[in-house]
Design a protein around this motif. Structure first.
Motif, PDB file in Angstrom:
ATOM      1  N   SER A  12       9.722  -2.470  -5.533  1.00 29.18           N
ATOM      2  CA  SER A  12      10.076  -3.220  -4.324  1.00 29.18           C
ATOM      3  C   SER A  12      11.328  -4.034  -4.578  1.00 29.18           C
ATOM      4  O   SER A  12      12.004  -3.862  -5.598  1.00 29.18           O
ATOM      5  N   HIS A  60      -0.360  -9.382  -3.727  1.00 35.64           N
ATOM      6  CA  HIS A  60       0.549  -8.533  -2.952  1.00 35.64           C
ATOM      7  C   HIS A  60       0.863  -7.207  -3.661  1.00 35.64           C
ATOM      8  O   HIS A  60       0.982  -6.162  -3.014  1.00 35.64           O
ATOM      9  N   HIS A  75      -0.007  -3.374  -2.514  1.00 30.81           N
ATOM     10  CA  HIS A  75       0.949  -2.254  -2.381  1.00 30.81           C
ATOM     11  C   HIS A  75       0.334  -0.951  -2.918  1.00 30.81           C
ATOM     12  O   HIS A  75       0.501   0.113  -2.329  1.00 30.81           O
ATOM     13  N   ASP A 130       6.718  -3.963   3.261  1.00 29.64           N
ATOM     14  CA  ASP A 130       5.689  -4.996   3.408  1.00 29.64           C
ATOM     15  C   ASP A 130       4.962  -4.917   4.747  1.00 29.64           C
ATOM     16  O   ASP A 130       5.582  -4.743   5.802  1.00 29.64           O
TER      17      ASP A 130
HETATM   18 ZN    ZN Z   1       6.260  -5.955  -1.188  1.00 29.42          ZN
END
Ligand code: ZN
Ligand code: KG4
Length: 341
Positions: A137, A112, A116, A311
């Motif tokens: 984040s 993840h 990003h 996200d």
């Molecule tokens: Zn994230």
């Protein structure tokens, strides 16, 4: 034409996208859970995973419909399996494994945080590698050396809270709604960022590529309420001018820390590209300060548009790179909730 279905359920957004080998987005859906977590002032993991279970199939259907293709026309299915909330990650992983098994598709694992950074590649349409990557984040504040889409090395990160978490907690102290980042940004526009002298933790220590936001949070609390227990309901009685000034002062302190350590990482790495990702990168003051730093220090700055900062599954297009490199997973693939260093 290569077509990959990507799934994203690491935290509190249920998202899917269909992307092509040329990084074209054929369909993309994000179902936000903000309204479910708002009254708790933060993401409740159990609620998040249950909501993912309810939403994942409709989100996949809608995405395929947007893309105008059927499951049989896909070439692979990709899923963000790390890092994130365990229960949330499991829902996406199980959905992806089921599709891989039933439709006989190769399964691709997506990190993840790497995704990003890869959002910068998708948004700019340009090669971004090698670069320094900054993730800011709700759960992470990390710097990476990004050699290629398949080669990320951690350079440093927060030693306590993530930047987004600090935004969310300070917003709650100020009586502002969840998520705190956008709320703080909104009220900070009317505030004086110089009114409160807040610390810039670790900024003066040029030997460390680390962040620390926990003490900054405490400093805000002491300025507002002094030491000791904060009586219930007191945040709601704060003067709007004080809320605006504190929001602006806090935002400025976080932004300064993020800019300073990013510049330090670029210098140490002798890099001339910075790629930023994560929800906090949606912050207008952050973007402006990074732009100024890029002019001043002469590096190329990549920050995706707002919908690719928070996200989403489009950034899961990093799976295209793994597909090309033949990096596929077995159905034994598991989740990894925390960071792998
Ligand atoms: Zn994230
Ligand atoms: O990347 P993200 O959507 O989810 C995680 O992977 O954590 O980031 C969410 C975080 C939240 O803490 C939220 O308050 C913060 O990003 N955020 C912002 C802004 N928009 C979202 N922080 C500051 N300013 C914003 N405009």
């Amino acid at each position: 034409m290569l077509r990959i279905l990507t799934l994203e359920t690491t935290c509190d957004e249920t998202a899917a996208a269909v992307v092509t080998g040329e990084l074209e987005v054929l369909g993309a859906v994000v179902a936000s859970q903000v309204e479910l977590h708002q009254r708790f002032g933060g993401v409740v993991p159990e609620i998040a995973s249950r909501a993912h279970v309810e939403r994942i199939l409709p989100v996949i259907h809608q995405t395929l419909e947007q893309a105008g293709i059927t499951l049989q026309e896909l070439d692979a299915v990709a899923v963000a399996n790390r890092p994130g909330l365990s229960g949330s990650l499991l829902v996406g992983l199980l959905a992806a494994k089921t599709l891989a098994m039933v439709c006989d598709l190769p399964l691709i694992a997506v990190d993840h945080l790497q995704a990003h950074i890869y959002a910068c590649r998708i948004a700019s349409g340009k090669n971004i590698f090698p670069c320094v990557g900054l993730i800011v984040s709700g759960g992470h504040s990390n710097l990476y050396r990004c050699q290629s889409p398949l080669d990320f090395t951690p350079l440093g990160g927060t030693i306590d809270d993530a930047a987004g978490e600090a935004f969310d907690k300070v917003a709650s102290m100020l009586g502002l709604p969840y998520p705190g980042g956008p709320a703080i940004e909104r009220v900070a526009k009317q505030g004086d960022p110089r009114r409160f002298k807040l610390p810039r933790p670790l900024v003066s220590d040029s030997s460390r590529l680390e962040f620390s936001f926990s003490g900054l949070k405490t400093a805000v609390r002491y300025e507002l309420f002094g030491p000791g227990r904060v009586p219930m309901g007191v945040a709601a009685k704060l003067e709007p001018k004080l809320v605006a000034d504190m929001a602006a002062s806090f935002q400025e302190a976080v932004v300064e820390c993020l800019v300073a350590k990013s510049v330090l990482a670029l210098q140490q790495e002798k890099a001339d590209r910075l790629c930023v990702g994560g929800g906090v990168a949606a912050n207008g003051r952050f973007r402006e300060a990074m732009e100024n730093a890029s002019q001043e220090h002469g590096f190329e700055l990549f920050i995706p548009p707002l919908n690719l900062c928070t996200d989403n599954a489009v950034m899961g297009a990093i799976a295209v790179e793994r597909y090309r490199a033949g990096l596929f997973e077995s159905l034994g693939l598991d989740i990894t909730a925390g960071l792998v260093r």
